[in-house]
Design a protein around this motif. Structure first.
Motif, PDB file in Angstrom:
ATOM      1  N   LYS A   1       0.115   4.444  -2.197  1.00 42.33           N
ATOM      2  CA  LYS A   1      -1.266   4.357  -2.675  1.00 42.33           C
ATOM      3  C   LYS A   1      -2.095   5.475  -2.035  1.00 42.33           C
ATOM      4  CE  LYS A   1      -0.675   0.341  -4.759  1.00 42.33           C
ATOM      5  NZ  LYS A   1      -0.972  -0.029  -6.085  1.00 42.33           N
TER       6      LYS A   1
ATOM      7  N   GLU B   1      -7.340   3.627  -1.322  1.00 44.58           N
ATOM      8  CA  GLU B   1      -6.801   2.296  -1.636  1.00 44.58           C
ATOM      9  C   GLU B   1      -6.249   1.613  -0.381  1.00 44.58           C
ATOM     10  OE1 GLU B   1      -5.077   2.486  -6.122  1.00 44.58           O
ATOM     11  OE2 GLU B   1      -4.209   3.942  -4.702  1.00 44.58           O
TER      12      GLU B   1
ATOM     13  N   VAL C   1       0.819  -1.218   0.000  1.00 39.89           N
ATOM     14  CA  VAL C   1       0.000   0.000   0.000  1.00 39.89           C
ATOM     15  C   VAL C   1       0.850   1.265   0.000  1.00 39.89           C
ATOM     16  CG1 VAL C   1      -1.992  -1.096   1.071  1.00 39.89           C
ATOM     17  CG2 VAL C   1      -0.295   0.035   2.509  1.00 39.89           C
TER      18      VAL C   1
ATOM     19  N   LYS D   1      -9.204   0.437   1.675  1.00 41.05           N
ATOM     20  CA  LYS D   1      -9.797  -0.731   1.020  1.00 41.05           C
ATOM     21  C   LYS D   1      -8.956  -1.983   1.273  1.00 41.05           C
ATOM     22  CE  LYS D   1     -11.430  -2.339  -3.466  1.00 41.05           C
ATOM     23  NZ  LYS D   1     -11.593  -2.018  -4.886  1.00 41.05           N
ATOM     24  N   TYR D   2      -7.634  -1.853   1.189  1.00 39.84           N
ATOM     25  CA  TYR D   2      -6.745  -2.991   1.416  1.00 39.84           C
ATOM     26  C   TYR D   2      -6.900  -3.523   2.840  1.00 39.84           C
ATOM     27  CZ  TYR D   2      -2.573  -5.772   2.175  1.00 39.84           C
ATOM     28  OH  TYR D   2      -1.724  -6.797   2.500  1.00 39.84           O
TER      29      TYR D   2
END
Length: 130
Positions: free
Chosen positions: A94, A98, A91, A101-102
């Protein structure tokens, strides 16, 4: 005036980055808390698998023992797979969306591993108490 405005702008950028890092740190801690709760149960899974393996060779309930063995083994495999694939470094760089979300995805995955682990252990213990 420009100096004050520039200072305020820089402080708000630093504060927002810090806030984002705090959120990411909290999410990592949440994921790892679930992992740390489940990981010690891997020893218990191995013990129960050994007991079920022995029973499956000599008992009339051998098919149920084998079924429970497979469930325990599945929980063990899922944990190992999750640990192998979990990579917080992916990540880096990012967007915050994102990153969130990860970590939400990873938390969902490890919670499912936890549920599978707990259920398979409970079922095996209940069977072995018979």
């Amino acid at each position: 005036m420009k100096k004050i405005l520039l200072s305020v702008l820089m402080l708000s950028v630093v504060f927002s980055c810090s806030k984002s890092e705090d959120k990411q740190k909290k999410m990592i801690e949440e994921v790892m808390a679930v992992h740390d709760e489940v990981m010690p149960k891997m020893d218990e899974i191995m013990t129960l698998k050994g007991q079920l393996d022995s029973i499956s060779k000599v008992s009339s309930d051998s098919s149920k023992a084998k079924e429970l063995y497979v469930a325990l083994d599945s929980a063990d495999v899922k944990m190992m797979e999750w640990m192998e694939k979990y990579n917080p470094d992916q990540v880096k760089g990012k967007s915050e969306e994102e990153v969130v979300k990860y970590y939400e995805g990873e938390k969902n995955k490890i919670v499912k591993v936890k549920e599978l682990t707990n259920a398979s252990i409970e079922e095996a213990k209940a069977f072995l108490k018979k």
